[in-house]
Motif scaffolding. Sequence first.
Motif, PDB file in Angstrom:
ATOM      1  N   VAL A  69      41.928  46.037  95.147  1.00  0.00           N
ATOM      2  CA  VAL A  69      40.600  46.318  95.702  1.00  0.00           C
ATOM      3  C   VAL A  69      40.482  47.784  96.071  1.00  0.00           C
ATOM      4  O   VAL A  69      39.453  48.422  95.842  1.00  0.00           O
ATOM      5  CB  VAL A  69      40.342  45.414  96.917  1.00  0.00           C
ATOM      6  N   LYS A  73      37.887  50.510  94.818  1.00  0.00           N
ATOM      7  CA  LYS A  73      37.053  51.272  95.758  1.00  0.00           C
ATOM      8  C   LYS A  73      37.094  52.761  95.454  1.00  0.00           C
ATOM      9  O   LYS A  73      36.076  53.447  95.513  1.00  0.00           O
ATOM     10  CB  LYS A  73      37.554  51.034  97.180  1.00  0.00           C
TER      11      LYS A  73
ATOM     12  N   ASP B 179      29.128  46.981  97.858  1.00  0.00           N
ATOM     13  CA  ASP B 179      30.047  46.594  96.799  1.00  0.00           C
ATOM     14  C   ASP B 179      29.603  45.314  96.115  1.00  0.00           C
ATOM     15  O   ASP B 179      30.197  44.906  95.132  1.00  0.00           O
ATOM     16  CB  ASP B 179      31.439  46.412  97.380  1.00  0.00           C
ATOM     17  N   PHE B 317      37.844  45.195 102.835  1.00  0.00           N
ATOM     18  CA  PHE B 317      38.103  46.127 101.735  1.00  0.00           C
ATOM     19  C   PHE B 317      37.005  46.037 100.696  1.00  0.00           C
ATOM     20  O   PHE B 317      36.636  47.041 100.090  1.00  0.00           O
ATOM     21  CB  PHE B 317      39.454  45.810 101.082  1.00  0.00           C
ATOM     22  N   ARG B 318      36.485  44.814 100.467  1.00  0.00           N
ATOM     23  CA  ARG B 318      35.494  44.658  99.423  1.00  0.00           C
ATOM     24  C   ARG B 318      34.151  45.249  99.804  1.00  0.00           C
ATOM     25  O   ARG B 318      33.545  45.993  99.052  1.00  0.00           O
ATOM     26  CB  ARG B 318      35.308  43.179  99.092  1.00  0.00           C
ATOM     27  N   LYS B 319      33.644  44.896 100.981  1.00  0.00           N
ATOM     28  CA  LYS B 319      32.293  45.390 101.263  1.00  0.00           C
ATOM     29  C   LYS B 319      32.080  45.871 102.684  1.00  0.00           C
ATOM     30  O   LYS B 319      30.962  46.162 103.059  1.00  0.00           O
ATOM     31  CB  LYS B 319      31.263  44.326 100.895  1.00  0.00           C
TER      32      LYS B 319
END
Lengths: 90, 322
Positions: A69, A73, B179, B317-319
Amino acid sequence: MQIFTNILLGFLIICAIAASLSKNLLNTILIFMSYSLVMSIIWILLESPDLAITEAAVGAGVTSVLFFVTLKKIRAMVKTEQEKGEEKHE
Amino acid sequence: MSKKVPKQEYEKTLSFRLQQWFEGSKDPYLGNVEMRPQEEFIEDDDAVLMRDMERKRRKERVYDLANNWEVSGFEKLYKIFSACFCVFLVVMLLIAVSYLPSYGHAENPVNNEVSERYIEKGLEETGAVNIVTGMILDYRAFDTLGESHVLFIATCTVLILLRKDKKKDENGNSIEVSDRIYEPKDDVILQTAARILVPPIIIFGIYVILGGHLGPGGGFSGGAIIGAGLILYLNAFGFRKTERFFTEKTYKTLSVCALGCYCLAKSYSFYTGANHIESVIPLGMPGAILSSGLILVLNICVGIVVAGTMYTFYVMFRKGGY
């Protein structure tokens, strides 16, 4: 069994060196994952199954996913235009 | 009794001025130094040109590796010294390792009365068939409490660092790009695999947590497995489905409740242990699922905290926010 353990330990060293020398970050994470899996097998051989489960779940599973991830990012998994061009050329 | 000094006289003393200076109430330059506003610095084109040329020439002189023996020598020495340092470090560590006692030897310092007691009396005192769990959650439960708190604090830090910026620009759109655009859109292979895999993964995680005192496993590993299952589910079906049952509020409630439950349970056993009071919680039959006193409860608490932490890490971490 001793030979098997030695092979696995040698694999660990190879993985550790390969992970630090690899130029591609994605490859580094995959090598790190395989390092964790081999480490969990070694934990079983050392008769500590508790640690083996944890190592397999955390080291090979969740940590690698978090690394993926992070790479996504920071846009490190996207191929640059130059690399795409080279692939087409081939 | 101190002598009372009139104010005018006191203002002349050193201590008054010192205090004034310390508090910053008096500017020492005010009234003593002539003050003038600064002139704007205007550079003519020739000077700019000269300076650029000078800089360029200096750069060329410094980085001309063929002729500048200082830089090229330094680069060579740097490589040699870094190699020497690495070799030195490796040799030092290997020498240190060679002094460690050999693995599995009977007379190692590890095999002292502490481990003897764990092995001999562990089952009797904690009621856990798995000695490791008995050690972690009974003899050394205080360490495990600290570990759970470390995880909780780590999540809080990630929440602070990766939280999405709520600022909006003039058009009302958020500044940071969400994201969610990059979410997989109904990937059939992933969804079918997740539909088959997620239930067994989560059930296995629950089994590992509940069977922590009977076999290998425990709260930490089981929680990590459940967290991994939740992450797989999230990846396959997207945030909209997981938000039905797991939001930031759920995570906060669950972790605070679990940590508080852990603290209370352990305080009770510390209190009774320190005061030599007989604990009312029965140890039960070793080998049964409802046995070994508080260990099962503590395992469930740790499992909840770890599963929530793993899932929250991924979501942050993703959004950056639920």
